[in-house]
Write a protein that holds these residues in place. Structure first.
Motif, PDB file in Angstrom:
ATOM      1  N   TRP A 100      72.512 117.732 112.576  1.00  0.00           N
ATOM      2  CA  TRP A 100      73.442 116.726 113.099  1.00  0.00           C
ATOM      3  C   TRP A 100      73.506 116.801 114.624  1.00  0.00           C
ATOM      4  O   TRP A 100      73.413 115.785 115.312  1.00  0.00           O
ATOM      5  N   GLU A 101      73.649 118.015 115.151  1.00  0.00           N
ATOM      6  CA  GLU A 101      73.734 118.183 116.606  1.00  0.00           C
ATOM      7  C   GLU A 101      72.473 117.669 117.304  1.00  0.00           C
ATOM      8  O   GLU A 101      72.561 117.076 118.373  1.00  0.00           O
ATOM      9  N   THR A 103      70.378 115.314 116.191  1.00  0.00           N
ATOM     10  CA  THR A 103      70.031 113.906 115.945  1.00  0.00           C
ATOM     11  C   THR A 103      71.158 112.914 116.207  1.00  0.00           C
ATOM     12  O   THR A 103      70.926 111.704 116.175  1.00  0.00           O
ATOM     13  N   ARG A 104      72.346 113.375 116.460  1.00  0.00           N
ATOM     14  CA  ARG A 104      73.513 112.487 116.485  1.00  0.00           C
ATOM     15  C   ARG A 104      73.443 111.367 117.512  1.00  0.00           C
ATOM     16  O   ARG A 104      74.050 110.323 117.331  1.00  0.00           O
ATOM     17  N   ASN A 105      72.681 111.538 118.578  1.00  0.00           N
ATOM     18  CA  ASN A 105      72.583 110.482 119.596  1.00  0.00           C
ATOM     19  C   ASN A 105      71.286 109.675 119.500  1.00  0.00           C
ATOM     20  O   ASN A 105      71.020 108.839 120.350  1.00  0.00           O
ATOM     21  N   ASP A 106      70.507 109.934 118.466  1.00  0.00           N
ATOM     22  CA  ASP A 106      69.214 109.260 118.303  1.00  0.00           C
ATOM     23  C   ASP A 106      69.395 107.976 117.497  1.00  0.00           C
ATOM     24  O   ASP A 106      69.629 108.017 116.296  1.00  0.00           O
ATOM     25  N   ARG A 107      69.285 106.851 118.147  1.00  0.00           N
ATOM     26  CA  ARG A 107      69.459 105.549 117.483  1.00  0.00           C
ATOM     27  C   ARG A 107      68.155 105.046 116.862  1.00  0.00           C
ATOM     28  O   ARG A 107      68.101 103.956 116.323  1.00  0.00           O
ATOM     29  N   GLN A 113      71.766 105.355 110.461  1.00  0.00           N
ATOM     30  CA  GLN A 113      72.564 104.190 110.847  1.00  0.00           C
ATOM     31  C   GLN A 113      73.501 103.826 109.699  1.00  0.00           C
ATOM     32  O   GLN A 113      73.428 102.755 109.123  1.00  0.00           O
ATOM     33  N   ARG A 118      76.937 112.300 109.774  1.00  0.00           N
ATOM     34  CA  ARG A 118      77.014 113.753 109.587  1.00  0.00           C
ATOM     35  C   ARG A 118      77.018 114.093 108.095  1.00  0.00           C
ATOM     36  O   ARG A 118      76.277 114.975 107.646  1.00  0.00           O
TER      37      ARG A 118
END
Length: 163
Positions: A100-101, A103-107, A113, A118
């Motif tokens: 999660w840490e 990938t959390r900002n990977d759009r 999506q 999480r």
């Protein structure tokens, strides 16, 4: 799993072993001329998975290559069979919180999506972990340390791996 470090670790392992490296997702993008999210948008996950199986079939027939598959490749029994029969399988086991840490900002990840990414990562991990373990020849606990240390662990394990 997405964010486990398959591309980073695979690329370095291939370099150290003087082998070619191929990331299946990048190969699919090169062949189609579009990004993975576009394939998901147009063909859905089913269309993407068909393409993924074709690429895995082709790449697992090539000698001297390190392949990074997409995290969901193990969902298809045919993919698991091809991978297990044709190569040495390394499972980079990374805890869901670390995934999660990372990938959390990977759009650019269609499967994240969703309303609660999480929790979705945790669900995917619970679903896929037994499948990874089913075919893995080598399991490396990831999420800590640096890529170089992980690659050294894999190289040491490969020395004793009989396949």
């Amino acid at each position: 799993m997405m964010g486990a470090g398959k591309t980073t670790i695979g690329r370095e392992l291939a370099r150290r072993c003087d082998m070619r490296f191929v990331d299946c997702d990048h190969e699919i993008e090169a062949r189609t001329g579009v990004k993975i999210p576009t394939i998901f948008e147009i063909e859905g996950e089913e269309g993407f998975r068909r393409r993924e199986t074709q690429v895995i079939d082709e790449l697992t027939r090539v000698k001297g290559v390190v392949i990074a598959t997409g995290g969901g490749a193990v969902l298809d029994p045919a993919n698991r069979a091809m991978l297990a029969e044709r190569g040495v399988i390394v499972y980079l086991n990374v805890p869901p919180q670390v995934l999660w840490e990372r990938t959390r900002n990977d759009r650019n990840r269609p499967l994240l999506q969703v309303p609660n990414p999480r929790e979705h990562i945790a669900t995917l991990y619970r679903q896929r972990d037994p499948l990874y373990r089913e075919i893995a020849d080598i399991i490396v606990d990831g999420g800590r340390g640096n890529p170089g240390g992980t690659v050294r662990q894999i190289q040491k394990a490969l020395e004793t791996c009989e396949k």
